[in-house]
Design a protein around this motif. Structure first.
Motif, PDB file in Angstrom:
ATOM      1  N   ALA A  39      42.945  19.371  28.112  1.00 36.93           N
ATOM      2  CA  ALA A  39      41.652  18.833  27.663  1.00 36.93           C
ATOM      3  C   ALA A  39      41.285  17.619  28.507  1.00 36.93           C
ATOM      4  CB  ALA A  39      41.719  18.462  26.192  1.00 36.93           C
ATOM      5  N   GLY A  40      40.026  17.196  28.381  1.00 39.05           N
ATOM      6  CA  GLY A  40      39.516  16.127  29.230  1.00 39.05           C
ATOM      7  C   GLY A  40      40.290  14.837  29.119  1.00 39.05           C
ATOM      8  N   GLN A  41      40.785  14.495  27.926  1.00 43.80           N
ATOM      9  CA  GLN A  41      41.518  13.243  27.737  1.00 43.80           C
ATOM     10  C   GLN A  41      42.937  13.308  28.280  1.00 43.80           C
ATOM     11  OE1 GLN A  41      39.772  14.863  25.524  1.00 43.80           O
ATOM     12  NE2 GLN A  41      38.489  13.517  24.270  1.00 43.80           N
ATOM     13  N   GLY A  42      43.437  14.516  28.544  1.00 44.92           N
ATOM     14  CA  GLY A  42      44.751  14.672  29.158  1.00 44.92           C
ATOM     15  C   GLY A  42      45.904  14.301  28.251  1.00 44.92           C
ATOM     16  N   ARG A  43      47.058  14.135  28.867  1.00 45.07           N
ATOM     17  CA  ARG A  43      48.297  13.943  28.108  1.00 45.07           C
ATOM     18  C   ARG A  43      48.343  12.604  27.385  1.00 45.07           C
ATOM     19  NH1 ARG A  43      52.727  13.023  32.999  1.00 45.07           N
ATOM     20  NH2 ARG A  43      51.817  11.082  33.797  1.00 45.07           N
ATOM     21  N   LYS A  44      47.607  11.582  27.860  1.00 47.53           N
ATOM     22  CA  LYS A  44      47.665  10.281  27.192  1.00 47.53           C
ATOM     23  C   LYS A  44      47.096  10.355  25.780  1.00 47.53           C
ATOM     24  CE  LYS A  44      48.063   7.049  30.987  1.00 47.53           C
ATOM     25  NZ  LYS A  44      47.566   5.794  31.601  1.00 47.53           N
ATOM     26  N   SER A  45      46.151  11.246  25.563  1.00 52.36           N
ATOM     27  CA  SER A  45      45.643  11.443  24.215  1.00 52.36           C
ATOM     28  C   SER A  45      46.750  11.956  23.301  1.00 52.36           C
ATOM     29  CB  SER A  45      44.474  12.428  24.239  1.00 52.36           C
ATOM     30  OG  SER A  45      44.043  12.726  22.935  1.00 52.36           O
ATOM     31  N   SER A  91      46.560  24.662  30.014  1.00 49.94           N
ATOM     32  CA  SER A  91      47.446  23.926  29.109  1.00 49.94           C
ATOM     33  C   SER A  91      48.793  24.607  28.922  1.00 49.94           C
ATOM     34  CB  SER A  91      46.765  23.744  27.748  1.00 49.94           C
ATOM     35  OG  SER A  91      45.542  23.062  27.876  1.00 49.94           O
ATOM     36  N   GLY A  92      49.239  25.353  29.922  1.00 47.08           N
ATOM     37  CA  GLY A  92      50.551  25.975  29.818  1.00 47.08           C
ATOM     38  C   GLY A  92      51.647  24.928  29.671  1.00 47.08           C
ATOM     39  N   GLY A  93      52.643  25.232  28.845  1.00 48.95           N
ATOM     40  CA  GLY A  93      53.734  24.293  28.632  1.00 48.95           C
ATOM     41  C   GLY A  93      53.648  23.638  27.271  1.00 48.95           C
ATOM     42  N   LEU A  94      54.051  22.376  27.210  1.00 47.21           N
ATOM     43  CA  LEU A  94      54.162  21.686  25.930  1.00 47.21           C
ATOM     44  C   LEU A  94      52.853  20.992  25.560  1.00 47.21           C
ATOM     45  CD1 LEU A  94      56.165  20.983  23.650  1.00 47.21           C
ATOM     46  CD2 LEU A  94      56.666  18.862  24.895  1.00 47.21           C
ATOM     47  N   ASN A  95      52.353  21.299  24.376  1.00 50.23           N
ATOM     48  CA  ASN A  95      51.162  20.674  23.819  1.00 50.23           C
ATOM     49  C   ASN A  95      51.525  20.074  22.459  1.00 50.23           C
ATOM     50  OD1 ASN A  95      48.690  21.755  25.656  1.00 50.23           O
ATOM     51  ND2 ASN A  95      50.277  23.320  25.514  1.00 50.23           N
ATOM     52  N   ALA A 209      60.393   7.047  21.036  1.00 49.27           N
ATOM     53  CA  ALA A 209      61.389   8.003  21.525  1.00 49.27           C
ATOM     54  C   ALA A 209      60.961   9.439  21.271  1.00 49.27           C
ATOM     55  CB  ALA A 209      62.741   7.743  20.864  1.00 49.27           C
ATOM     56  N   ASP A 210      60.013   9.637  20.340  1.00 47.15           N
ATOM     57  CA  ASP A 210      59.546  10.987  20.027  1.00 47.15           C
ATOM     58  C   ASP A 210      58.562  11.534  21.057  1.00 47.15           C
ATOM     59  OD1 ASP A 210      61.060  11.294  17.739  1.00 47.15           O
ATOM     60  OD2 ASP A 210      59.530  10.469  16.418  1.00 47.15           O
ATOM     61  N   VAL A 211      58.076  10.693  21.960  1.00 48.30           N
ATOM     62  CA  VAL A 211      57.144  11.176  22.987  1.00 48.30           C
ATOM     63  C   VAL A 211      57.926  11.936  24.047  1.00 48.30           C
ATOM     64  CG1 VAL A 211      55.413  10.539  24.689  1.00 48.30           C
ATOM     65  CG2 VAL A 211      55.628   9.207  22.582  1.00 48.30           C
ATOM     66  N   PRO A 212      57.583  13.177  24.333  1.00 50.67           N
ATOM     67  CA  PRO A 212      58.320  13.955  25.330  1.00 50.67           C
ATOM     68  C   PRO A 212      58.257  13.321  26.722  1.00 50.67           C
ATOM     69  CG  PRO A 212      56.934  15.392  23.990  1.00 50.67           C
ATOM     70  CD  PRO A 212      56.537  13.983  23.660  1.00 50.67           C
ATOM     71  N   ASP A 213      59.355  13.411  27.445  1.00 50.67           N
ATOM     72  CA  ASP A 213      59.418  12.857  28.801  1.00 50.67           C
ATOM     73  C   ASP A 213      58.304  13.389  29.685  1.00 50.67           C
ATOM     74  OD1 ASP A 213      61.628  11.393  28.126  1.00 50.67           O
ATOM     75  OD2 ASP A 213      63.044  12.515  29.384  1.00 50.67           O
ATOM     76  N   GLU A 214      57.980  14.665  29.540  1.00 54.12           N
ATOM     77  CA  GLU A 214      57.021  15.269  30.467  1.00 54.12           C
ATOM     78  C   GLU A 214      55.606  14.733  30.299  1.00 54.12           C
ATOM     79  OE1 GLU A 214      56.163  19.666  29.121  1.00 54.12           O
ATOM     80  OE2 GLU A 214      58.187  19.093  28.482  1.00 54.12           O
ATOM     81  N   ASP A 223      59.066   3.131  36.502  1.00 53.59           N
ATOM     82  CA  ASP A 223      60.190   3.823  37.129  1.00 53.59           C
ATOM     83  C   ASP A 223      60.510   5.158  36.475  1.00 53.59           C
ATOM     84  OD1 ASP A 223      60.504   1.788  38.966  1.00 53.59           O
ATOM     85  OD2 ASP A 223      61.980   0.713  37.746  1.00 53.59           O
ATOM     86  N   GLY A 224      60.040   5.341  35.265  1.00 52.26           N
ATOM     87  CA  GLY A 224      60.326   6.582  34.566  1.00 52.26           C
ATOM     88  C   GLY A 224      59.879   6.498  33.118  1.00 52.26           C
ATOM     89  N   PRO A 225      60.091   7.564  32.344  1.00 51.38           N
ATOM     90  CA  PRO A 225      59.624   7.608  30.958  1.00 51.38           C
ATOM     91  C   PRO A 225      60.136   6.466  30.090  1.00 51.38           C
ATOM     92  CG  PRO A 225      60.206   9.812  31.693  1.00 51.38           C
ATOM     93  CD  PRO A 225      60.640   8.873  32.772  1.00 51.38           C
ATOM     94  N   ASP A 226      61.393   6.055  30.260  1.00 54.13           N
ATOM     95  CA  ASP A 226      61.921   4.996  29.410  1.00 54.13           C
ATOM     96  C   ASP A 226      61.216   3.667  29.656  1.00 54.13           C
ATOM     97  OD1 ASP A 226      63.682   6.632  28.087  1.00 54.13           O
ATOM     98  OD2 ASP A 226      65.384   6.179  29.386  1.00 54.13           O
ATOM     99  N   ALA A 227      60.821   3.417  30.891  1.00 54.23           N
ATOM    100  CA  ALA A 227      60.091   2.187  31.196  1.00 54.23           C
ATOM    101  C   ALA A 227      58.705   2.212  30.543  1.00 54.23           C
ATOM    102  CB  ALA A 227      59.961   2.012  32.705  1.00 54.23           C
ATOM    103  N   VAL A 228      58.081   3.372  30.512  1.00 52.18           N
ATOM    104  CA  VAL A 228      56.781   3.484  29.850  1.00 52.18           C
ATOM    105  C   VAL A 228      56.940   3.264  28.348  1.00 52.18           C
ATOM    106  CG1 VAL A 228      54.725   4.901  29.530  1.00 52.18           C
ATOM    107  CG2 VAL A 228      56.095   5.170  31.593  1.00 52.18           C
TER     108      VAL A 228
END
Length: 274
Positions: A39-45, A91-95, A209-214, A223-228
Protein backbone atom coordinates in the motif's frame (compact mmCIF):
# COMPACT_ATOMS: atom_id res chain seq x y z
CA UNK A 1 6.89 -12.09 18.04
CA UNK A 2 3.69 -11.77 16.08
CA UNK A 3 1.91 -15.08 15.52
CA UNK A 4 1.86 -15.90 11.80
CA UNK A 5 -0.88 -17.28 9.58
CA UNK A 6 -1.20 -17.72 5.83
CA UNK A 7 -3.91 -16.02 3.76
CA UNK A 8 -6.12 -18.53 1.96
CA UNK A 9 -8.80 -16.27 0.46
CA UNK A 10 -9.22 -12.57 -0.22
CA UNK A 11 -12.84 -11.76 0.63
CA UNK A 12 -13.47 -8.06 -0.04
CA UNK A 13 -11.77 -4.66 0.13
CA UNK A 14 -12.62 -2.09 2.80
CA UNK A 15 -13.01 1.11 0.85
CA UNK A 16 -13.14 3.30 3.96
CA UNK A 17 -9.38 3.11 4.44
CA UNK A 18 -6.99 5.12 2.32
CA UNK A 19 -4.58 2.19 2.16
CA UNK A 20 -7.33 -0.15 0.85
CA UNK A 21 -7.21 -2.81 3.57
CA UNK A 22 -9.17 -5.97 2.90
CA UNK A 23 -10.92 -8.79 4.71
CA UNK A 24 -9.15 -12.12 4.29
CA UNK A 25 -9.51 -15.67 5.55
CA UNK A 26 -6.47 -17.55 6.81
CA UNK A 27 -5.31 -21.09 7.36
CA UNK A 28 -6.11 -20.91 11.09
CA UNK A 29 -9.80 -20.50 10.07
CA UNK A 30 -9.69 -16.92 11.31
CA UNK A 31 -10.95 -13.83 9.51
CA UNK A 32 -8.78 -10.72 9.52
CA UNK A 33 -8.64 -7.15 8.36
CA UNK A 34 -5.41 -7.19 6.39
CA UNK A 35 -3.07 -4.25 5.77
CA UNK A 36 -0.53 -4.54 3.00
CA UNK A 37 3.15 -3.76 2.60
CA UNK A 38 2.40 -2.79 -1.00
CA UNK A 39 0.00 0.00 0.00
CA UNK A 40 1.00 3.63 -0.42
CA UNK A 41 2.07 4.08 3.21
CA UNK A 42 4.38 1.06 2.97
CA UNK A 43 5.83 -1.01 5.76
CA UNK A 44 6.17 1.89 8.24
CA UNK A 45 2.40 2.00 8.52
CA UNK A 46 2.50 -1.65 9.61
CA UNK A 47 5.31 -0.94 12.08
CA UNK A 48 3.17 1.81 13.60
CA UNK A 49 0.20 -0.55 13.82
CA UNK A 50 2.22 -3.16 15.70
CA UNK A 51 3.95 -0.83 18.16
CA UNK A 52 0.87 1.25 18.91
CA UNK A 53 -1.45 -1.75 19.02
CA UNK A 54 0.78 -3.78 21.31
CA UNK A 55 1.40 -0.79 23.57
CA UNK A 56 -2.31 0.00 23.83
CA UNK A 57 -3.06 -3.58 24.80
CA UNK A 58 -0.31 -3.50 27.44
CA UNK A 59 -1.91 -0.38 28.91
CA UNK A 60 -5.31 -2.04 29.18
CA UNK A 61 -6.96 -0.55 26.10
CA UNK A 62 -8.94 -2.76 23.72
CA UNK A 63 -7.28 -3.42 20.36
CA UNK A 64 -8.02 -6.38 18.07
CA UNK A 65 -5.45 -9.18 18.14
CA UNK A 66 -2.63 -8.69 15.64
CA UNK A 67 -1.02 -11.35 13.45
CA UNK A 68 1.45 -11.51 10.64
CA UNK A 69 -0.17 -12.81 7.45
CA UNK A 70 1.84 -14.50 4.74
CA UNK A 71 0.44 -13.68 1.33
CA UNK A 72 1.06 -15.50 -1.93
CA UNK A 73 0.45 -12.95 -4.71
CA UNK A 74 -1.26 -15.68 -6.74
CA UNK A 75 -4.38 -14.87 -4.70
CA UNK A 76 -4.70 -11.69 -6.74
CA UNK A 77 -5.23 -13.48 -10.04
CA UNK A 78 -8.94 -13.91 -9.43
CA UNK A 79 -9.59 -10.26 -8.55
CA UNK A 80 -11.53 -8.27 -11.12
CA UNK A 81 -10.60 -4.88 -9.63
CA UNK A 82 -7.23 -3.83 -11.11
CA UNK A 83 -6.43 -1.72 -8.03
CA UNK A 84 -6.96 -4.66 -5.68
CA UNK A 85 -5.11 -7.01 -8.01
CA UNK A 86 -2.13 -4.68 -8.16
CA UNK A 87 -2.09 -4.28 -4.37
CA UNK A 88 -2.09 -8.03 -3.79
CA UNK A 89 0.64 -8.61 -6.36
CA UNK A 90 2.80 -5.93 -4.72
CA UNK A 91 2.38 -7.38 -1.23
CA UNK A 92 3.86 -10.86 -1.44
CA UNK A 93 5.36 -12.02 1.84
CA UNK A 94 4.56 -10.87 5.35
CA UNK A 95 1.71 -8.42 5.90
CA UNK A 96 -0.36 -7.45 8.94
CA UNK A 97 -3.73 -8.74 10.06
CA UNK A 98 -6.13 -7.52 12.75
CA UNK A 99 -8.79 -9.80 14.12
CA UNK A 100 -12.09 -9.05 12.38
CA UNK A 101 -14.79 -8.06 14.89
CA UNK A 102 -18.08 -9.26 13.37
CA UNK A 103 -21.03 -7.00 14.01
CA UNK A 104 -18.92 -4.14 15.40
CA UNK A 105 -20.30 -0.63 14.86
CA UNK A 106 -18.36 2.52 14.13
CA UNK A 107 -18.24 4.80 17.17
CA UNK A 108 -20.64 7.74 16.90
CA UNK A 109 -20.20 10.29 19.73
CA UNK A 110 -23.86 11.30 19.36
CA UNK A 111 -25.09 7.73 19.78
CA UNK A 112 -22.61 6.18 22.22
CA UNK A 113 -21.26 7.32 25.57
CA UNK A 114 -18.00 6.72 27.40
CA UNK A 115 -16.90 7.96 30.79
CA UNK A 116 -14.24 10.54 31.57
CA UNK A 117 -11.76 7.93 32.78
CA UNK A 118 -11.83 5.86 29.58
CA UNK A 119 -11.85 8.98 27.40
CA UNK A 120 -8.81 10.23 29.29
CA UNK A 121 -6.90 6.98 28.80
CA UNK A 122 -7.58 6.96 25.06
CA UNK A 123 -6.64 10.63 24.59
CA UNK A 124 -3.48 10.21 26.70
CA UNK A 125 -2.46 7.15 24.71
CA UNK A 126 -3.08 8.96 21.41
CA UNK A 127 -0.94 11.83 22.67
CA UNK A 128 1.86 9.40 23.56
CA UNK A 129 1.99 7.89 20.07
CA UNK A 130 1.13 11.15 18.31
CA UNK A 131 -2.04 9.80 16.73
CA UNK A 132 -3.36 12.31 14.19
CA UNK A 133 -6.20 10.06 13.07
CA UNK A 134 -8.80 9.78 15.84
CA UNK A 135 -10.85 12.89 15.18
CA UNK A 136 -14.58 13.50 14.86
CA UNK A 137 -14.00 13.25 11.10
CA UNK A 138 -12.54 9.75 11.34
CA UNK A 139 -12.96 8.25 14.83
CA UNK A 140 -11.15 4.93 14.24
CA UNK A 141 -13.08 3.50 17.16
CA UNK A 142 -15.48 0.58 17.14
CA UNK A 143 -18.18 -0.46 19.58
CA UNK A 144 -18.23 -4.23 19.97
CA UNK A 145 -20.28 -6.04 22.63
CA UNK A 146 -20.90 -2.66 24.23
CA UNK A 147 -17.21 -1.83 24.68
CA UNK A 148 -14.90 0.64 22.95
CA UNK A 149 -12.18 -0.79 20.68
CA UNK A 150 -9.27 1.12 19.14
CA UNK A 151 -8.32 0.46 15.50
CA UNK A 152 -6.15 1.87 12.71
CA UNK A 153 -2.88 3.15 14.14
CA UNK A 154 -0.95 3.39 10.89
CA UNK A 155 -0.79 7.20 11.16
CA UNK A 156 0.86 7.22 14.60
CA UNK A 157 4.49 8.10 15.32
CA UNK A 158 4.80 10.20 12.16
CA UNK A 159 8.28 11.19 13.26
CA UNK A 160 9.56 7.79 12.10
CA UNK A 161 9.16 9.04 8.53
CA UNK A 162 11.95 11.53 9.30
CA UNK A 163 14.24 10.06 11.93
CA UNK A 164 16.36 13.21 12.43
CA UNK A 165 13.22 14.88 13.81
CA UNK A 166 12.51 12.05 16.27
CA UNK A 167 14.35 13.41 19.37
CA UNK A 168 12.39 16.67 19.17
CA UNK A 169 9.14 14.70 18.92
CA UNK A 170 9.54 13.57 22.53
CA UNK A 171 8.64 17.07 23.75
CA UNK A 172 6.04 17.96 21.13
CA UNK A 173 2.60 19.07 22.44
CA UNK A 174 -0.58 17.28 21.42
CA UNK A 175 -3.68 19.19 20.39
CA UNK A 176 -6.75 17.11 21.17
CA UNK A 177 -9.23 19.82 20.20
CA UNK A 178 -10.72 17.74 17.40
CA UNK A 179 -10.31 14.37 19.11
CA UNK A 180 -13.52 12.37 18.89
CA UNK A 181 -13.54 11.93 22.70
CA UNK A 182 -12.82 15.56 23.53
CA UNK A 183 -16.45 16.21 24.41
CA UNK A 184 -16.50 13.49 27.10
CA UNK A 185 -14.45 15.48 29.64
CA UNK A 186 -11.39 13.21 29.39
CA UNK A 187 -9.66 12.80 32.75
CA UNK A 188 -6.15 13.48 31.51
CA UNK A 189 -4.59 13.89 34.94
CA UNK A 190 -5.96 10.56 36.07
CA UNK A 191 -4.82 8.87 32.88
CA UNK A 192 -1.30 10.28 33.19
CA UNK A 193 -1.04 9.17 36.80
CA UNK A 194 -2.21 5.67 35.89
CA UNK A 195 -0.47 5.06 32.58
CA UNK A 196 2.77 7.05 32.49
CA UNK A 197 4.53 4.95 35.19
CA UNK A 198 3.65 1.80 33.23
CA UNK A 199 5.44 2.96 30.05
CA UNK A 200 8.81 1.68 31.15
CA UNK A 201 11.85 0.94 29.05
CA UNK A 202 11.28 -2.77 29.73
CA UNK A 203 7.69 -2.62 28.45
CA UNK A 204 8.65 -0.67 25.34
CA UNK A 205 11.50 -3.07 24.58
CA UNK A 206 9.04 -5.96 24.79
CA UNK A 207 6.53 -4.16 22.55
CA UNK A 208 8.97 -3.24 19.76
CA UNK A 209 10.39 -6.76 19.77
CA UNK A 210 7.14 -7.85 18.10
CA UNK A 211 7.95 -5.89 14.92
CA UNK A 212 9.30 -8.31 12.30
CA UNK A 213 12.91 -7.76 11.22
CA UNK A 214 11.92 -7.58 7.57
CA UNK A 215 9.85 -4.43 8.18
CA UNK A 216 12.83 -2.70 9.85
CA UNK A 217 15.76 -4.00 7.83
CA UNK A 218 17.46 -1.47 5.57
CA UNK A 219 16.23 1.63 7.43
CA UNK A 220 18.59 4.47 6.43
CA UNK A 221 20.86 5.65 9.23
CA UNK A 222 20.65 2.45 11.29
CA UNK A 223 22.91 -0.59 11.55
CA UNK A 224 20.04 -3.04 11.64
CA UNK A 225 16.59 -3.83 13.04
CA UNK A 226 17.68 -3.78 16.69
CA UNK A 227 19.05 -0.26 16.33
CA UNK A 228 15.73 0.88 14.87
CA UNK A 229 13.84 -0.76 17.72
CA UNK A 230 16.05 1.05 20.21
CA UNK A 231 15.22 4.38 18.58
CA UNK A 232 11.48 3.75 18.98
CA UNK A 233 12.00 2.85 22.65
CA UNK A 234 13.94 6.03 23.38
CA UNK A 235 11.44 8.42 21.82
CA UNK A 236 8.38 6.79 23.41
CA UNK A 237 10.09 6.49 26.81
CA UNK A 238 11.04 10.15 26.83
CA UNK A 239 7.64 11.23 25.53
CA UNK A 240 5.71 9.28 28.17
CA UNK A 241 7.38 11.16 31.01
CA UNK A 242 5.62 14.49 30.42
CA UNK A 243 3.16 14.20 27.57
CA UNK A 244 0.22 14.51 29.95
CA UNK A 245 1.20 18.11 30.65
CA UNK A 246 1.29 18.97 26.95
CA UNK A 247 -2.23 17.92 25.91
CA UNK A 248 -4.71 20.67 25.09
CA UNK A 249 -8.46 20.33 24.52
CA UNK A 250 -10.44 23.26 23.16
CA UNK A 251 -10.07 25.84 20.43
CA UNK A 252 -6.98 25.32 18.33
CA UNK A 253 -5.71 28.89 18.63
CA UNK A 254 -6.92 32.48 18.41
CA UNK A 255 -5.86 32.78 14.78
CA UNK A 256 -7.04 29.30 13.75
CA UNK A 257 -10.32 28.36 15.41
CA UNK A 258 -11.43 24.76 15.58
CA UNK A 259 -12.82 23.36 12.36
CA UNK A 260 -15.05 20.96 14.27
CA UNK A 261 -18.78 20.93 13.46
CA UNK A 262 -21.17 22.99 15.56
CA UNK A 263 -22.27 20.09 17.78
CA UNK A 264 -18.65 19.50 18.83
CA UNK A 265 -18.06 23.19 19.58
CA UNK A 266 -21.30 23.44 21.55
CA UNK A 267 -20.46 20.42 23.69
CA UNK A 268 -16.92 21.69 24.35
CA UNK A 269 -18.31 25.10 25.33
CA UNK A 270 -20.76 23.48 27.73
CA UNK A 271 -18.01 21.45 29.32
CA UNK A 272 -15.97 24.63 29.76
CA UNK A 273 -18.98 26.46 31.27
CA UNK A 274 -19.19 29.01 28.46
Amino acid sequence: MLPEVTATRYVTPLREGGSLPGIVEADDLGTYVMKFTGAGQGRKSLVAEVISGRLARALGLRVPDLVGIRLDPVIGRAESDPEVQGLLKASGGLNLGMDYLPGALGFDPLAFETDAAEAGRVVWFDALVGNVDRSWRNPNLLVWHGALWLIDHGATMIWHHNWPSAPAAAAKPYDASDHVLATFSPDLAGAAAELAPRVTEELLTEVVADVPDEWLDGEPGFDGPDAVRRAYVEVLRDRAAGVGDRITVGERSADKPSQAPEWVRVRLDRKAGK
